[in-house]
Design a protein around this motif. Structure first.
Motif, PDB file in Angstrom:
ATOM      1  N   ALA A 178       0.855  -1.199   0.000  1.00 49.25           N
ATOM      2  CA  ALA A 178       0.000   0.000   0.000  1.00 49.25           C
ATOM      3  C   ALA A 178       0.888   1.245   0.000  1.00 49.25           C
ATOM      4  N   CYS A 179       0.300   2.354  -0.421  1.00 47.67           N
ATOM      5  CA  CYS A 179       1.042   3.625  -0.465  1.00 47.67           C
ATOM      6  C   CYS A 179       1.558   3.990   0.939  1.00 47.67           C
ATOM      7  N   VAL A 180       2.833   4.351   1.035  1.00 45.44           N
ATOM      8  CA  VAL A 180       3.374   4.718   2.348  1.00 45.44           C
ATOM      9  C   VAL A 180       2.824   6.052   2.845  1.00 45.44           C
ATOM     10  N   GLY A 181       2.303   6.868   1.893  1.00 44.29           N
ATOM     11  CA  GLY A 181       1.790   8.183   2.293  1.00 44.29           C
ATOM     12  C   GLY A 181       0.395   8.104   2.886  1.00 44.29           C
ATOM     13  N   CYS A 182      -0.531   7.437   2.158  1.00 48.98           N
ATOM     14  CA  CYS A 182      -1.935   7.489   2.569  1.00 48.98           C
ATOM     15  C   CYS A 182      -2.547   6.118   2.825  1.00 48.98           C
ATOM     16  N   GLY A 183      -1.774   5.058   2.562  1.00 50.63           N
ATOM     17  CA  GLY A 183      -2.285   3.711   2.846  1.00 50.63           C
ATOM     18  C   GLY A 183      -3.167   3.119   1.749  1.00 50.63           C
ATOM     19  N   VAL A 242       4.415   4.662  -3.574  1.00 52.77           N
ATOM     20  CA  VAL A 242       3.552   5.821  -3.302  1.00 52.77           C
ATOM     21  C   VAL A 242       2.537   5.959  -4.438  1.00 52.77           C
ATOM     22  N   CYS A 243       1.330   6.377  -4.084  1.00 51.18           N
ATOM     23  CA  CYS A 243       0.272   6.536  -5.089  1.00 51.18           C
ATOM     24  C   CYS A 243       0.490   7.836  -5.868  1.00 51.18           C
ATOM     25  N   ASN A 244      -0.314   8.042  -6.898  1.00 51.48           N
ATOM     26  CA  ASN A 244      -0.132   9.230  -7.746  1.00 51.48           C
ATOM     27  C   ASN A 244      -0.293  10.521  -6.949  1.00 51.48           C
ATOM     28  N   GLY A 245      -1.269  10.554  -6.054  1.00 55.35           N
ATOM     29  CA  GLY A 245      -1.502  11.752  -5.251  1.00 55.35           C
ATOM     30  C   GLY A 245      -0.300  12.051  -4.356  1.00 55.35           C
ATOM     31  N   CYS A 246       0.218  11.024  -3.707  1.00 58.14           N
ATOM     32  CA  CYS A 246       1.331  11.232  -2.765  1.00 58.14           C
ATOM     33  C   CYS A 246       2.668  11.412  -3.476  1.00 58.14           C
ATOM     34  N   SER A 247       2.738  11.031  -4.766  1.00 60.99           N
ATOM     35  CA  SER A 247       4.030  11.172  -5.452  1.00 60.99           C
ATOM     36  C   SER A 247       4.100  12.483  -6.212  1.00 60.99           C
TER      37      SER A 247
HETATM   38 ZN   LIG Z   1      -0.858   7.852  -1.262  1.00 57.24          ZN
END
Ligand SMILES: [Zn+2]
Length: 254
Positions: free
Chosen positions: A155-160, A181-186
């Motif tokens: 899962a994304c380390v930023g938002c899960g 990391v997902c697109n939003g968090c990257s």
């Molecule tokens: Zn994220």
């Protein structure tokens, strides 16, 4: 306790003066230790030529009186990881793993899981029962896990956000954040970015979670393997804080 005995995997040997050697071991009973082997350099007979890389020995040591380095009293062969020394490629892999253990494992603290991991991987390498590339991925993933630095791959380390819900065939792997990391968090800029395919991220996660023998049967195609190597061999030095010498050698050999 003035004397101790333990199975121990030889990590490194260094000359000490004209006669002696300093040997670094990962021992089952005491963790990573450095011991002095008196007269081992002058006379090979003293330890019957056993103090060579890539072997598991049964050692007996005497603790020094003044808090100095323990003295190696006796050594007997427990298991030789046959085949590694005669093969440049396998030597390069084994040197890389032993350098990680030597450089990263805290001394004098028993680490039975790291001992068993190194023992398993050296044995798998020497016996040729699994691909050396795959064994190295297994070693690095599990070593990082035991050291508390396992990469986050599910899962994304930023938002899960779970990997399955991150769109696209590949995702961003951020070395500094320690995982995908997902697109939003990257969206924010980062220097330590790589991309990883979804399939490779899953395989890395499985290789850590599965029983070791089952993990050794995982299939990686050439592209996934190259990708897994690139990610792991960037992530490990990033968290170690330096590039191990033996990793440079390994890359040259490969
Ligand atoms: Zn994220």
């Amino acid at each position: 306790m003035l004397c101790f005995s333990s199975p121990a995997i030889l990590l490194r040997r260094t000359d000490y003066g004209d006669y002696d050697l300093i040997i670094s071991f990962l021992s089952l009973a005491r963790g990573r230790i450095s011991v002095i082997a008196k007269n081992a350099k002058k006379s090979r007979k003293r330890f019957s030529g056993l103090l060579e890389p890539f072997a598991k020995l049964d050692i007996v040591c005497r603790a020094s009186r003044r808090n100095g380095m323990p003295v190696l009293q006796e050594a007997a062969m427990n298991h030789v990881y046959a085949g590694i020394r005669g093969d440049l490629f396998e030597t390069a892999y084994a040197s890389y793993w032993t350098e990680l253990v030597h450089g990263w494992v805290e001394p004098y603290r028993p680490q039975p899981e790291i001992f068993r991991l190194l023992d398993y991987c050296l044995d798998a390498l020497g016996s040729g029962r699994a691909s050396p590339h795959l064994v190295s991925i297994l070693f690095q993933m599990r070593f990082l896990g035991l050291a508390g630095f396992a990469p986050h791959l599910d899962a994304c380390v930023g938002c899960g956000l779970p990997l399955e819900r991150i769109p696209g065939g590949s995702v961003v792997f951020d070395l500094a954040k320690g995982g995908i990391v997902c697109n939003g968090c990257s969206a924010e800029q980062g220097r330590f970015r790589m991309t990883i395919s979804r399939g490779c991220a899953k395989r890395l996660s499985w290789i850590r979670g599965y029983d070791a023998n089952a993990a050794m049967r995982l299939r990686f195609d050439a592209r996934s393997m190259a990708e897994a190597q690139r990610i792991m061999e960037a992530f490990v030095p990033y968290h170690l804080g330096r590039v191990p010498k033996s990793l440079k050698f390994l890359k040259d050999v490969r």
